[in-house]
Write an enzyme that holds these catalytic residues in place. Sequence first.
Site, PDB file in Angstrom:
ATOM      1  N   THR A   1      36.174  38.044  46.345  1.00 14.77           N
ATOM      2  CA  THR A   1      36.365  37.599  47.497  1.00 14.77           C
ATOM      3  C   THR A   1      37.590  36.691  47.910  1.00 14.77           C
ATOM      4  O   THR A   1      38.299  37.142  48.900  1.00 14.77           O
ATOM      5  CB  THR A   1      35.157  36.395  47.845  1.00 14.77           C
TER       6      THR A   1
ATOM      7  N   CYS B   1      25.545  38.929  45.296  1.00 11.18           N
ATOM      8  CA  CYS B   1      26.567  40.151  45.371  1.00 11.18           C
ATOM      9  C   CYS B   1      27.692  39.653  44.421  1.00 11.18           C
ATOM     10  O   CYS B   1      28.751  40.378  44.463  1.00 11.18           O
ATOM     11  CB  CYS B   1      27.115  40.394  46.855  1.00 11.18           C
ATOM     12  N   PHE B   2      27.831  38.643  43.654  1.00 11.32           N
ATOM     13  CA  PHE B   2      28.670  38.118  42.811  1.00 11.32           C
ATOM     14  C   PHE B   2      30.145  37.975  43.726  1.00 11.32           C
ATOM     15  O   PHE B   2      31.221  38.103  43.006  1.00 11.32           O
ATOM     16  CB  PHE B   2      28.859  39.030  41.749  1.00 11.32           C
ATOM     17  N   CYS B   3      30.156  37.491  44.877  1.00 10.41           N
ATOM     18  CA  CYS B   3      31.407  37.259  45.450  1.00 10.41           C
ATOM     19  C   CYS B   3      32.206  38.792  45.596  1.00 10.41           C
ATOM     20  O   CYS B   3      33.452  38.694  45.374  1.00 10.41           O
ATOM     21  CB  CYS B   3      32.252  36.092  44.906  1.00 10.41           C
ATOM     22  N   ASN B   4      31.660  39.621  45.489  1.00 14.03           N
ATOM     23  CA  ASN B   4      32.193  41.046  45.685  1.00 14.03           C
ATOM     24  C   ASN B   4      31.290  41.881  46.834  1.00 14.03           C
ATOM     25  O   ASN B   4      30.707  42.695  46.367  1.00 14.03           O
ATOM     26  CB  ASN B   4      32.189  41.751  44.294  1.00 14.03           C
TER      27      ASN B   4
END
Length: 889
Positions: free
Chosen positions: A153, A423-426
Amino acid sequence: MAGGAAQPGAELLAFAQFLASSPQPLAYGYGRRSLRELRAREFGRLAGTVYLDHAGATLFPQSQLTSFTKDLMENVYGNPHSQNISSKLTHDTVEQVRYRILAHFHTSPKDYTVIFTAGSTAALKLVAEAFPWVSPGPEGSGSRFCYLTDSHTSVVGMREIAAALNVTSIPVRPEDMWSAETQDAAAGGGPDRQPPHLFCYPAQSNFSGIRYPLSWIEAVKSGRLRPVSGPGKWFVLLDAAAYVGTSPLDLSLHQADFIPLSFYKIFGFPTGLGALLVNNHSAPLLRKTYFGGGTAAAYLAGEDFYIPRASVAERFEDGTISFLDVIALKHGFDALERLTGGMENIRQHTFTLAQYTYTALSALQYPNGAPVVQIYSDSEFSSPEVQGPVISFNVLDDSGNIIGYSQVDKMASLHNIHVRTGCFCNTGACQRHLGISDEMVKKHLQAGHVCGDDVDLIDGQPTGSVRISFGYMSTHEDAQAFLRFIIATRLRPSHGQPLPLATPREAGAPPAESEPQNTEPATRTRHSPSPQQDASLDYRVWNNSPTTVDAVGLCPPLLEITGTQRTPSEDAPGIPDGGLGSHVVTNLYLYPIKSCAAFEVTRWPVGNQGLLYDRSWMVVNHNGICMSQKQEPRLCLVQPFIDLQQRIMVIKAQGMEPIEVPLEENSERAQICQSKVCADRVNTYDCGEKVSSWLSKFFGRPYHLIKQSSDFQRNARKKHGKDQPASTTATLSLVNEAQYLLINRSSVLELQQQLSTSDENGKEESLPVNDLIPRFRANIITNGTRAFEEEKWDEISVGCLHFQVLGPCRRCQMICIDQQTGQRNQNVFQKLSERRERKVNFGVYLMHAPLDLSSPHYLSVGSQVLPVLKENIEHHDLSVSEKHQDVIS
């Protein structure tokens, strides 16, 4: 494992043999000591815990912290911007750390400069703000900002700064880069006339662990490989934050222009410190606008005159850097090299564990041949050159339906396995691997799903996944414990019993609780473990049946009620299950201390926040954080008893003398403090050192008892169902979401049938209903006619009181804790999930508007319950009450 096998027992036996084979744990570079000895000596806090979120944050060894603390105790480090002796020591030490960082990445100050930042995100923001963007003009195109869609992100967010300068941002898919043809550098003007472009990509995806070619750096810079066509000079930002935690990076071979880092990904400590490594050839192009303390060679306060410092690092490090944290890095490098022998050893070790786990997960199948997990990967885990120690996946049922990551996370927590979900900042990688379109992302947002919440399924489609990742202190036992967890919760032998997990002292098993300080024999209840079972426990079982009283005779004088107190009984009196014609209240419970044992009553006063004194107190740790049974299961062994006549609460626990706490604070002596409940700030007061010492002695760690201030009003954050005027907003005690929780005995009975199992002799066994009911920690128990009919109610009346039904309560792993012993039984959560089609709901929330307290109000056992059905029942995978992870505790 061969697909389609019909005998699960044979499959599991074969898989058990696979588990027995193991990659050899590395000895690293610290002599003959094994990795197991390293874990015991440096990471003793991991005993009984499987930590698999090293991509999120790795862990620091004890010797690193000890060495750093010793350094601080023996030296005086002053502000490096001063000129005294302590300041000079700080400056020189910081400069030495800069050299150490560059040496770690096989480069030197001749080629790169280290700029300390607050983390990799701050480093990325610095590049976006300082890059020499050229806006498009009438004579030619301007700069381009290109980024791989498989980016964090914080990389994607750079486009907002570019957009403010009218610079075009272009997302580039990984497949387009893989398939791009090598090209000759574009002609058309010298370097000075070409607009500068920036291409950003991660060395390792933080979603799938795929490692993108470092050769892209030179190929893009030289023009042989172009993210987009057109003239211009390309610069490359290599996001190395996820990569360098488990792999060496040689900047003498792969000379990216900008490399952002976060040091806690490498060392675990310190957090909040990162760096931007800048190629000295590219550094002169960076443009600085703001200047802060320490960055100016000279400036005038009354005139627009400012000269920056010559050093790139000093020019961009606004204010005083976090110099003590920088000094801590020296001890991080020392510990890492001493314990492992270097990053190449770490790369090989972590990849071996990931490859082993990937192979095992890929082989897991149900008896019908269906896979147990769906792995999201761009590689086959063939080499550490192309794959990092990260596995992203979702768990499936035997029909191929995805089981939400939130449920998997809660089940893993029951086994003390720590994973990452979402989503693990992705978002880009998440969309690509899970098949989530842009329209679906927008639809999910409209439905209430935001990044970081636990809404894992919408219309049956996943919104994220589960991720495990390994670090240098990870062991083969960690990988095996995780695999056993997946097998035990998804694959079961034919007799219905889960596979045995790790032994209590083995990694991945639920941690043993500390033993209370008691030498007296335990008093057993009728549902306590057998002597053979009890011998393996680390704490003794105490008779923890709810205390049952009638409020008549215990009410405060203002209620004008007289009578005598009933004798507490071990078994709840309740109302017989008998006839199922009408709905009747069979039991009433309040929980004076949040997450502690129930206090059962037959008749009890009602206030504006619910049952009088329900969840008015809570136990907090030394940092003021509210404790629940998820962190401290033995809270259920603490039994509060409310005496309304004497205006006291008596607290009991096995091996402890009872202690009394006043029901109301002394306003003159109360120590007001703030705490948090379900994201709400609440005003509380400390109940004193005497009860704090009592709790600390019982739990073996420092705890305090605090009570919600009587003059503090906490309003329900959301309105449910029918709109209510602002003046009638309901108020809450220290509950998480609603004033009351109701459960239906018929629903409990159906769950009990689901939990029924057969022993070795074929005899059916099940958990008693009176063992199941306390797990759900409800206030009101009814004897409804059909299971889960309560979820169709819109409103109910209990006696003369009217309630609005807010919706179902979404359950967490606390329902797996036996409220009489503090032991966990993972089966309860899983069976409930299976029965409710992966929406782990049980019970409904109730709320009433403020009451007229000029006359007393009561809830009583035996009162008739009159429900009103919803006129239009809609079924959605997402509801307001499901957006909160925790139930009323």
